[in-house]
Design an enzyme around this catalytic site. Sequence first.
Site, mmCIF file in Angstrom:
data_model
loop_
_atom_site.group_PDB
_atom_site.id
_atom_site.type_symbol
_atom_site.label_atom_id
_atom_site.label_comp_id
_atom_site.label_asym_id
_atom_site.label_seq_id
_atom_site.Cartn_x
_atom_site.Cartn_y
_atom_site.Cartn_z
ATOM 1 N N TYR A 117 0.824 -1.007 -0.157
ATOM 2 C CA TYR A 117 -0.041 -0.038 -0.078
ATOM 3 C C TYR A 117 0.888 1.340 0.037
ATOM 4 O O TYR A 117 0.788 2.122 -0.616
ATOM 5 C CB TYR A 117 -0.914 0.109 1.185
ATOM 6 C CG TYR A 117 -1.813 1.092 1.320
ATOM 7 C CD1 TYR A 117 -3.310 0.983 0.365
ATOM 8 C CD2 TYR A 117 -1.850 2.181 2.023
ATOM 9 C CE1 TYR A 117 -4.190 1.900 0.509
ATOM 10 C CE2 TYR A 117 -2.785 3.214 2.161
ATOM 11 C CZ TYR A 117 -3.949 3.163 1.349
ATOM 12 O OH TYR A 117 -4.704 4.059 1.365
ATOM 13 N N LYS A 175 1.119 4.083 -3.075
ATOM 14 C CA LYS A 175 0.685 5.304 -2.902
ATOM 15 C C LYS A 175 1.961 6.335 -3.204
ATOM 16 O O LYS A 175 1.484 7.464 -3.702
ATOM 17 C CB LYS A 175 0.113 5.478 -1.482
ATOM 18 C CG LYS A 175 -1.110 4.816 -1.183
ATOM 19 C CD LYS A 175 -2.404 5.198 -2.005
ATOM 20 C CE LYS A 175 -3.711 4.551 -1.944
ATOM 21 N NZ LYS A 175 -4.613 4.960 -3.089
#
Length: 262
Positions: free
Chosen positions: A155, A159
């Site tokens: 994640y 991002k």
Amino acid sequence: MSDTDFSGQAVLITGGASGIGYAAAQAFAKRGARIAIADLNQDTAQAQAATLGDGHIGLGGDVSTEATADRLVSATMDAFGRIDVLINCAGMSDTFLDTIDQTAEHWQRLIDVHLTGTFVMSKRAAREMIAAGYGVVINISSIAGILALPRRNAYTAAKHGIVGLTRNLACEWAQKGIRVNAIAPGYIRTPLVQNLIDQGKIDEKKIRRRTPLGEMLPPSAIADAMIFLASPLARTVTGVNLPVDGGYTVYGGMVDAAEIED
């Protein structure tokens, strides 16, 4: 006509059937835009589009593939004849495992959905925007695109990657009339985050104490930022990663940022 009137414009939102994506759909529809909600489940996307009123559509598909990106953008063009705003909001939750227990398969799937999905959707939508000489792309980064979130490697990497991609595309497409920005939400009270709270994977009180505003923001707070970035008010803003996090990423004190009641 106000600067935030989107009458006649078409907005395609991936991950638009729930959470931040659906809040965005509601915000733009309220301001006159025609909405294409894209989500993994087509029935859900169509049901949510119907709640916005007449003239909106729901589309299904896995945004991590170029074939799906082509189909979603083509369907939006067929329905509305244009695409003014693309919001890349599709995503999935990471594991909360120690790195040595994480699998490459999960890593790849999350990278594919978040980062590759943002890339292929932006690339395909840009063809239509370049032809029209105008367009806005809004990507969803995260505080994980600014800070480290240990044990959430895929994640965090995705991002951070979205922030880099946003900057590249903003520079490449600026002269073609396309602005590209990202928003970095903090801990937003979406169904996904609420599920993590319920599972004990996220401590709501700790988050609120760590946040200077002392609250978990609603999805509408992110939608409000999207309205600004997509509007003429932000006509000179491109390539930014805008934190909407109640001050979470700027706080560095040794004590709680906010006092809250237990």
